[in-house]
Design a protein around this motif. Sequence first.
Motif, mmCIF file in Angstrom:
data_model
loop_
_atom_site.group_PDB
_atom_site.id
_atom_site.type_symbol
_atom_site.label_atom_id
_atom_site.label_comp_id
_atom_site.label_asym_id
_atom_site.label_seq_id
_atom_site.Cartn_x
_atom_site.Cartn_y
_atom_site.Cartn_z
ATOM 1 N N LYS A 76 0.939 -1.144 -0.333
ATOM 2 C CA LYS A 76 -0.049 0.093 0.206
ATOM 3 C C LYS A 76 0.752 1.387 0.197
ATOM 4 N N VAL A 77 0.191 2.509 -1.006
ATOM 5 C CA VAL A 77 0.852 3.756 -1.142
ATOM 6 C C VAL A 77 0.100 4.389 -0.717
ATOM 7 N N GLY A 78 0.028 5.099 1.128
ATOM 8 C CA GLY A 78 -1.334 5.843 0.705
ATOM 9 C C GLY A 78 -2.148 5.336 0.779
ATOM 10 N N ASN A 79 -3.131 5.228 0.166
ATOM 11 C CA ASN A 79 -4.240 4.090 -0.499
ATOM 12 C C ASN A 79 -4.651 3.729 -1.011
ATOM 13 N N ALA A 80 -3.842 3.746 -1.976
ATOM 14 C CA ALA A 80 -3.221 2.881 -3.649
ATOM 15 C C ALA A 80 -2.785 1.303 -3.187
ATOM 16 N N VAL A 81 -4.074 0.894 -3.483
ATOM 17 C CA VAL A 81 -3.287 -0.196 -3.428
ATOM 18 C C VAL A 81 -2.321 -1.161 -4.918
ATOM 19 N N TYR A 82 -0.510 -1.894 -4.700
ATOM 20 C CA TYR A 82 -0.030 -2.424 -5.445
ATOM 21 C C TYR A 82 0.298 -3.885 -5.148
ATOM 22 N N TYR A 83 0.232 -4.519 -6.533
ATOM 23 C CA TYR A 83 0.325 -5.806 -6.768
ATOM 24 C C TYR A 83 2.066 -6.382 -7.180
ATOM 25 N N LYS A 84 3.401 -7.157 -6.731
ATOM 26 C CA LYS A 84 4.178 -6.997 -7.549
ATOM 27 C C LYS A 84 4.144 -7.922 -8.354
ATOM 28 N N LEU A 85 4.648 -7.467 -9.362
ATOM 29 C CA LEU A 85 4.010 -8.486 -11.171
ATOM 30 C C LEU A 85 4.310 -9.863 -10.382
ATOM 31 N N SER A 86 5.934 -9.716 -9.999
ATOM 32 C CA SER A 86 7.060 -11.516 -9.635
ATOM 33 C C SER A 86 6.329 -11.989 -9.026
ATOM 34 N N ASP A 87 5.242 -11.421 -7.949
ATOM 35 C CA ASP A 87 4.070 -11.999 -7.352
ATOM 36 C C ASP A 87 2.666 -12.823 -8.655
ATOM 37 N N ILE A 88 2.756 -12.259 -8.417
ATOM 38 C CA ILE A 88 1.588 -12.628 -9.880
ATOM 39 C C ILE A 88 2.374 -13.677 -10.318
ATOM 40 N N GLU A 89 3.447 -13.520 -11.342
ATOM 41 C CA GLU A 89 3.977 -14.786 -12.429
ATOM 42 C C GLU A 89 3.798 -16.169 -11.254
ATOM 43 N N LYS A 90 4.656 -15.571 -10.049
ATOM 44 C CA LYS A 90 4.576 -17.007 -9.325
ATOM 45 C C LYS A 90 3.270 -17.677 -9.335
ATOM 46 N N LEU A 91 2.083 -17.334 -8.924
ATOM 47 C CA LEU A 91 1.010 -16.997 -8.991
ATOM 48 C C LEU A 91 0.411 -18.322 -10.608
ATOM 49 N N LEU A 92 0.369 -17.273 -11.223
ATOM 50 C CA LEU A 92 0.240 -18.244 -13.198
ATOM 51 C C LEU A 92 1.218 -19.426 -13.464
ATOM 52 N N GLU A 93 2.576 -19.399 -13.031
ATOM 53 C CA GLU A 93 3.560 -20.865 -12.700
ATOM 54 C C GLU A 93 3.273 -21.939 -12.223
ATOM 55 N N GLY A 94 2.273 -21.095 -10.806
ATOM 56 C CA GLY A 94 1.778 -22.366 -10.301
ATOM 57 C C GLY A 94 1.226 -23.054 -10.394
ATOM 58 N N ARG A 95 -0.011 -21.947 -10.929
ATOM 59 C CA ARG A 95 -1.043 -22.359 -11.842
ATOM 60 C C ARG A 95 -0.916 -23.592 -12.705
ATOM 61 N N GLY A 96 -0.446 -23.078 -13.726
ATOM 62 C CA GLY A 96 0.080 -23.613 -15.185
ATOM 63 C C GLY A 96 0.831 -25.281 -14.549
#
Length: 96
Positions: A76-96
């Motif tokens: 979180k930066v202030g009220n904005a929420v951000y996700y690490k692209l590397s974390d998302i890619e790890k999830l996508l690899e785990g699904r595949g």
Amino acid sequence: MRIETLLESGANVSIMVTPTDLKEFALSLIQEAAKMGSEQKTPESYLTQKEAAEKLNVSENTLWRWKKAKYLVPSKVGNAVYYKLSDIEKLLEGRG
């Protein structure tokens, strides 16, 4: 014979080392370390909540549930929420 060849063979041998051999070994270590260092210095990219949901093909509500379950934790930066692209890619690899 090159040092790499001896290392790859796994043979238990005694070797005499010349200054040239030491220099070759040192240079190969430096090259490996530089390669590892350059791989680790890649700057992290961040996605907004909407972008992350689209990339993962899930709803923003699912991202909220995953946050609560600590399955995918955003930054979180202030009220904005951000996700690490590397974390998302790890999830996508785990699904595949």
